[in-house]
Enzyme design. Structure first.
Site, short mmCIF file in Angstrom:
data_model
loop_
_atom_site.label_atom_id
_atom_site.label_comp_id
_atom_site.label_asym_id
_atom_site.label_seq_id
_atom_site.Cartn_x
_atom_site.Cartn_y
_atom_site.Cartn_z
CB SER A 107 -16.99 -29.59 -14.91
OG SER A 107 -16.74 -30.95 -14.75
CE LYS A 108 -23.55 -33.86 -20.31
NZ LYS A 108 -22.63 -34.08 -21.36
NE ARG A 109 -23.85 -23.76 -16.83
CZ ARG A 109 -23.14 -22.65 -16.60
NH1 ARG A 109 -22.69 -21.94 -17.60
NH2 ARG A 109 -22.86 -22.29 -15.37
#
Ligand code: ZN
Length: 294
Positions: free
Chosen positions: A230-232
């Site tokens: 989920s970083k982006r």
């Protein structure tokens, strides 16, 4: 006699704008409560000023409104609840279920799991810094409505954990438990990244004489190597998306299949009538489609 109404909540920290992961939690908690004619509350968890981003609480509230997610009743700000947290800590101290701790970060083992050094009193020559909760020994088990039976030995996984920090701020675990009880929350629906916190929160609920709510931990995005993808998504605010497209994407992520081409209002109406928590996957590898930031 009327049955007790279901009360759900969404409780973001104002550490940035609403992103896809938090939208999924908002949509899941909203539908689980509202599809059962319950109430959905909004709580802003603003008790950690050093981590907060100026203006983000207001932007989160506005974005939710823009997306058609309107809470029942006023927004609760945790910064207004400090006296209640102190009262709960005092109650635990009185009952002998919490104790002052003199240890600093460098006194803790690498595992981060506290060995109980100050449980029977502060070592001579040291002064109290934080307050820790005495975790009971034994297994804590709960039945999560999506993840199934979860068992944990909080003594081994967390040890006696901090409820009031050395800087005087109250810990997340304590504030969540006190406020879920205060707001009459009957169901906690949130991301599975908080699954690990749940047994600590159940220990606190028991110690404070509170009911334990139902739990439903929604999937987080996992990549092929098992890491959170989920970083982006965490940094991509939903603020840039068209509301109906963002809500539709969140519904699809939660295993729901809304028809194409609905307006925001019609989409919500469809979702309230058709919400099915049994279709929510336990984990999600990647996204239904990858056009989120398009
Ligand atoms: Zn200590």
């Amino acid at each position: 006699m009327n049955p007790v109404p279901k009360i759900g909540r969404f409780a973001p920290s104002p550490t940035g704008d609403l992103h896809f992961g938090s939208l999924v939690s908002a949509v899941g908690s909203y539908l689980e409560a509202k599809s059962a004619s319950g109430l959905w509350l909004l709580r802003i968890e603003d008790i950690d000023p050093p981590r907060e981003v100026a203006g983000s609480a207001g932007r989160i509230i506005n974005d939710l409104h823009r997306l058609g997610l309107n809470p029942d009743g006023p927004v609760l700000f945790q910064s207004s609840r400090i006296a209640a947290y102190q009262y709960a800590v005092d109650k635990l101290l009185e009952k002998g279920l919490a104790y002052p701790c003199a240890c600093s970060r460098k006194d803790l083992p690498e595992s981060g799991i506290y060995a109980g050094t100050c449980r029977n009193g502060i070592p001579p020559g040291k002064s109290p810094r934080s307050i820790r909760f005495c975790v009971d020994s034994g297994i804590c088990t709960f039945n999560d409505n999506i993840q199934g039976i979860v068992s944990d030995l909080p003594e081994n996984s967390a040890g006696d954990f901090v409820i009031r920090r050395a800087d005087g701020l109250f810990a997340y675990q304590l504030a969540v438990v006190v406020d879920d009880h205060f707001q009459g929350v009957t169901q906690v629906v949130r991301g599975a990244d908080l699954l690990d916190s749940t047994t600590r929160q159940i220990c606190l609920q028991k110690a404070l004489g509170y009911e334990t709510p139902d739990y439903m931990h929604l999937p987080v995005v996992i990549s092929g190597d098992g890491k959170k993808l989920s970083k982006r998504l965490r940094t991509d605010p939903v603020i840039r998306q068209e509301p109906a497209a963002a809500v539709k994407q969140a519904l699809q992520f939660l295993g729901q299949n809304p028809p194409a081409g609905l307006s925001l209002n019609d989409l919500w109406q469809w979702a309230l009538e058709n919400w099915n928590s049994h279709q929510v996957p336990r984990v999600r590898f990647g996204l239904p489609n990858e056009d989120l930031s398009a």
